[in-house]
Scaffold this motif. Sequence first.
Motif, short mmCIF file in Angstrom:
data_model
loop_
_atom_site.label_atom_id
_atom_site.label_comp_id
_atom_site.label_asym_id
_atom_site.label_seq_id
_atom_site.Cartn_x
_atom_site.Cartn_y
_atom_site.Cartn_z
N THR A 150 -8.89 -1.83 2.10
CA THR A 150 -7.68 -1.83 2.91
C THR A 150 -7.37 -3.21 3.49
O THR A 150 -6.20 -3.56 3.69
CB THR A 150 -7.79 -0.80 4.05
OG1 THR A 150 -8.99 -1.01 4.79
CG2 THR A 150 -7.77 0.61 3.50
N ASP B 239 -6.40 -5.63 -0.06
CA ASP B 239 -5.36 -5.23 -1.02
C ASP B 239 -4.10 -4.83 -0.26
O ASP B 239 -4.07 -3.82 0.42
CB ASP B 239 -5.86 -4.08 -1.89
CG ASP B 239 -4.92 -3.77 -3.05
OD1 ASP B 239 -3.83 -3.23 -2.79
OD2 ASP B 239 -5.28 -4.09 -4.20
N ASP B 240 -3.06 -5.62 -0.40
CA ASP B 240 -1.81 -5.36 0.34
C ASP B 240 -1.18 -4.03 -0.05
O ASP B 240 -0.64 -3.31 0.81
CB ASP B 240 -0.81 -6.50 0.08
CG ASP B 240 -1.25 -7.81 0.67
OD1 ASP B 240 -2.07 -7.79 1.61
OD2 ASP B 240 -0.79 -8.88 0.19
N ASP B 241 -1.22 -3.69 -1.35
CA ASP B 241 -0.60 -2.45 -1.81
C ASP B 241 -1.33 -1.23 -1.24
O ASP B 241 -0.69 -0.28 -0.76
CB ASP B 241 -0.61 -2.40 -3.33
CG ASP B 241 0.02 -1.13 -3.88
OD1 ASP B 241 1.16 -0.80 -3.48
OD2 ASP B 241 -0.63 -0.44 -4.69
N ARG C 265 -3.16 -1.17 1.48
CA ARG C 265 -2.96 -1.14 2.93
C ARG C 265 -1.59 -0.55 3.28
O ARG C 265 -1.46 0.19 4.26
CB ARG C 265 -3.08 -2.56 3.49
CG ARG C 265 -2.99 -2.61 5.01
CD ARG C 265 -3.40 -3.96 5.55
NE ARG C 265 -2.62 -5.07 5.00
CZ ARG C 265 -3.08 -5.92 4.09
NH1 ARG C 265 -4.31 -5.79 3.62
NH2 ARG C 265 -2.32 -6.90 3.65
N SER C 266 -0.57 -0.84 2.48
CA SER C 266 0.78 -0.38 2.79
C SER C 266 1.07 1.02 2.26
O SER C 266 1.76 1.81 2.91
CB SER C 266 1.81 -1.35 2.21
OG SER C 266 1.65 -2.65 2.73
N ASN C 267 0.52 1.34 1.07
CA ASN C 267 0.94 2.56 0.38
C ASN C 267 -0.16 3.57 0.14
O ASN C 267 0.10 4.67 -0.34
CB ASN C 267 1.58 2.20 -0.97
CG ASN C 267 2.76 1.25 -0.80
OD1 ASN C 267 3.65 1.50 -0.01
ND2 ASN C 267 2.73 0.15 -1.55
N ARG D 189 0.29 9.12 -3.78
CA ARG D 189 -0.65 8.23 -3.11
C ARG D 189 -1.47 9.02 -2.09
O ARG D 189 -0.99 9.99 -1.49
CB ARG D 189 0.10 7.11 -2.40
CG ARG D 189 0.76 6.12 -3.36
CD ARG D 189 -0.27 5.16 -3.93
NE ARG D 189 0.34 4.11 -4.71
CZ ARG D 189 -0.08 2.87 -4.76
NH1 ARG D 189 -1.15 2.51 -4.06
NH2 ARG D 189 0.52 1.97 -5.50
N ASN E 126 -3.56 8.74 1.45
CA ASN E 126 -3.67 7.85 2.60
C ASN E 126 -5.13 7.59 2.94
O ASN E 126 -6.04 8.24 2.44
CB ASN E 126 -2.89 8.38 3.81
CG ASN E 126 -3.45 9.69 4.34
OD1 ASN E 126 -4.64 9.94 4.29
ND2 ASN E 126 -2.56 10.55 4.84
N HIS E 127 -5.33 6.64 3.83
CA HIS E 127 -6.69 6.17 4.15
C HIS E 127 -7.54 7.27 4.76
O HIS E 127 -8.77 7.27 4.58
CB HIS E 127 -6.61 4.98 5.10
CG HIS E 127 -5.69 3.90 4.62
ND1 HIS E 127 -5.05 3.04 5.46
CD2 HIS E 127 -5.28 3.56 3.37
CE1 HIS E 127 -4.29 2.21 4.77
NE2 HIS E 127 -4.41 2.50 3.50
#
Length: 287
Positions: A186, A189-191, A193-195, A207, A209-210
């Motif tokens: 997270t 990796d920007d993608d 973290r965002s998606n 997708r 989520n975390h």
Amino acid sequence: MFPLDSRTADRLAEVIVDMGGSYERKGYQLAELLRHAGWAGPPDYDGSPRIPWLREQLDERRDNHAEIERLLCRVCDPIEYDDGDVTAAEFRAVVNEKLIPEGLVVTLVGGRPVIGELGATDEQPRYSVPPDLRNRLGILISDASAVEMLSRRVEETQVCESGGAYTMAIIGIGSFVEGLLLTVLTERDDDIRSNGFFDPRSQRQQRINHERVSLQLLIDTAHAKDWIQLDAKDFAHRVRDFRNFIHPRKEMAEQPRFDADSVMLCWAPVHAILNDLEQKLGPAVKG
């Protein structure tokens, strides 16, 4: 043990350069080897005599246990050589001979080189918490609170291990691997973290989520991004399976009999995963 004695470092420099031998390394190849080992700010070869030059690099970083460990593992890693384990095995044999006075040994565990400690009889290497772990996490991860949480989990895992609570220790190791991969993925990796995480096995192609991502997907994602090698991925999945004994129904169904050796073998892939992440990612950017 770390830090290596200066005479051991001298002998290892001679082995790695292999002056006049079948596997002699040129100056540029030595610098390349340090880069492959994930050294931060690896030095360029300056044209001076190679063995003294490498000895100087080892001496300058003698207190950086992580980088010395990664270098020794890289020298013994089949991926470093065109013929794979043929040459790697020869280097492992000679490196291990020089490491005997330090009580250390490089072995392949799940196909990956890791450093273990020699037992009293020198027969079976033992694996434990990676050296200087808190500092290594602080370099790899920018979030200080995450570093503190992961370090605390390892400390609690060690309490379980020393107290004979082996099942809980193994669960703790799996929990640490989960937290490490989740944090690194997270953060780096920007993608993601965002998606969130993408699961290629999901029919709905949604997708995740975390909060809902599984350890299996974390391991597979890290490998898909080439942050951990295939062997590390496969062995990490064994740790994941052991971690799942957190569910009483699984323990009742399979009735494992974990002992100190079981815990020890779960520490080995932690070394491999951590080494891979450090080699591929380098230090985190502090905000």
